[in-house]
Design an enzyme around this catalytic site. Structure first.
Site, PDB file in Angstrom:
ATOM      1  N   GLY A  15       0.778  -1.238   0.000  1.00 41.42           N
ATOM      2  CA  GLY A  15       0.000   0.000   0.000  1.00 41.42           C
ATOM      3  C   GLY A  15       0.808   1.285   0.000  1.00 41.42           C
ATOM      4  O   GLY A  15       0.333   2.305   0.505  1.00 41.42           O
ATOM      5  N   HIS A 107       0.213   1.372 -13.184  1.00 40.38           N
ATOM      6  CA  HIS A 107       1.015   0.230 -13.643  1.00 40.38           C
ATOM      7  C   HIS A 107       2.490   0.645 -13.675  1.00 40.38           C
ATOM      8  O   HIS A 107       2.817   1.720 -14.173  1.00 40.38           O
ATOM      9  CB  HIS A 107       0.547  -0.221 -15.035  1.00 40.38           C
ATOM     10  CG  HIS A 107       1.302  -1.409 -15.513  1.00 40.38           C
ATOM     11  ND1 HIS A 107       1.018  -2.691 -15.065  1.00 40.38           N
ATOM     12  CD2 HIS A 107       2.362  -1.530 -16.342  1.00 40.38           C
ATOM     13  CE1 HIS A 107       1.862  -3.539 -15.621  1.00 40.38           C
ATOM     14  NE2 HIS A 107       2.688  -2.861 -16.398  1.00 40.38           N
TER      15      HIS A 107
HETATM   16  C1  GAR Z   1       3.098  -0.997  -7.472  1.00 38.99           C
HETATM   17  O1  GAR Z   1       4.357  -0.937  -8.073  1.00 38.99           O
HETATM   18  C2  GAR Z   1       2.004  -1.008  -8.537  1.00 38.99           C
HETATM   19  O2  GAR Z   1       2.292  -0.187  -9.629  1.00 38.99           O
HETATM   20  C3  GAR Z   1       2.020  -2.455  -8.933  1.00 38.99           C
HETATM   21  O3  GAR Z   1       2.191  -3.153  -7.735  1.00 38.99           O
HETATM   22  C4  GAR Z   1       2.896  -2.347  -6.790  1.00 38.99           C
HETATM   23  C5  GAR Z   1       2.072  -2.233  -5.520  1.00 38.99           C
HETATM   24  O4  GAR Z   1       2.765  -1.586  -4.509  1.00 38.99           O
HETATM   25  N1  GAR Z   1       0.805  -2.797  -9.625  1.00 38.99           N
HETATM   26  C6  GAR Z   1       0.749  -3.672 -10.633  1.00 38.99           C
HETATM   27  O5  GAR Z   1       1.707  -4.294 -11.023  1.00 38.99           O
HETATM   28  C7  GAR Z   1      -0.622  -3.845 -11.251  1.00 38.99           C
HETATM   29  N2  GAR Z   1      -0.513  -4.405 -12.565  1.00 38.99           N
HETATM   30  P1  GAR Z   1       2.024  -0.883  -3.277  1.00 38.99           P
HETATM   31  O6  GAR Z   1       1.079  -1.912  -2.668  1.00 38.99           O
HETATM   32  O7  GAR Z   1       3.153  -0.552  -2.336  1.00 38.99           O
HETATM   33  O8  GAR Z   1       1.306   0.330  -3.789  1.00 38.99           O
END
Ligand code: GAR
Length: 206
Positions: A15, A107
């Site tokens: 998150g 993304h």
């Molecule tokens: C982030 O890098 C987001 O862009 C990616 O997962 C991570 C989540 O981190 N999302 C994807 O790959 C979706 N296709 P977070 O939970 O620390 O925000």
């Protein structure tokens, strides 16, 4: 003041993007307010971040009727705008039709590179390093039925450096791109929504 758009943030993991949105409230994000954080993973640290900020949370587990249960959860909270922030599940037609044009996703690459089915989280950065690109970045886009295929709202490029590991690159892309453009794009869609809908609903003028 016009009414603010009611935002739900959908999460599955740590998150950090949710945190960036929370921290941007009242500064970058003025046309919307996060009213609900929904996770499909019960132990996600993002839920703790939401609780710490006093934001209501819900857990909706995958399985039969997932989309319908998700829609019901959001409807109970009168949600206007849906932000996918590290949400690791592909949404189905039922959900997308209900919130069409009001769902955005961040993304961690420059779409159309390293995106689509199977490209999520660290896998994206691994693929970028394996390919040998010198520039990567992040994209915020509208969500439609094609994974990572909706209209692009904002992108920001990030340099790939010699010796980068997927973890190091992921962190740089988050810091320099995701945490910057996600709140900006969120404000953009909320303000667009408010200019079309909120004013009419509240009957107020600013
Ligand atoms: C982030 O890098 C987001 O862009 C990616 O997962 C991570 C989540 O981190 N999302 C994807 O790959 C979706 N296709 P977070 O939970 O620390 O925000």
């Amino acid at each position: 003041m016009l009414k603010q758009a009611r935002i739900a943030v959908l999460v599955s993991g740590g998150g950090t993007n949710l945190q960036a949105l929370i921290d941007a409230q009242g500064t970058v994000i003025t046309s919307g307010k996060i009213e609900l954080v929904v996770s499909n993973k019960p132990g996600a640290y993002a839920l703790t971040r939401a609780a710490n900020a006093g934001i209501p949370t819900a857990v909706v587990l995958g399985g039969e009727d997932f989309d319908r249960r998700l829609v019901d959860t959001l409807k109970n909270c009168d949600i206007d705008i849906v932000v996918l922030a590290g949400f690791m599940s592909i949404l189905g037609e039922t959900f997308i039709n209900e919130y069409e044009g009001r769902i955005i996703n961040v993304h961690p690459s420059l779409i159309p590179s390293f995106c689509g089915k199977g490209f999520y989280g660290l896998r994206v950065h691994k693929a970028a390093l394996e390919y040998g690109v010198k520039v990567t970045g992040a994209t915020v886009h509208y969500v439609n039925a094609i994974p990572d295929g909706g209209k692009i709202i904002m992108q920001k490029a990030v340099e790939v450096k010699d010796g980068d590991t997927p973890e190091v690159l992921q962190r740089r892309v988050m810091e320099e791109a995701e945490w910057v453009i996600l709140p900006q794009a969120c404000e953009y869609v909320c303000s667009d929504f408010c200019s079309k809908v909120c004013g009419d609903q509240s009957g107020e003028k600013d």
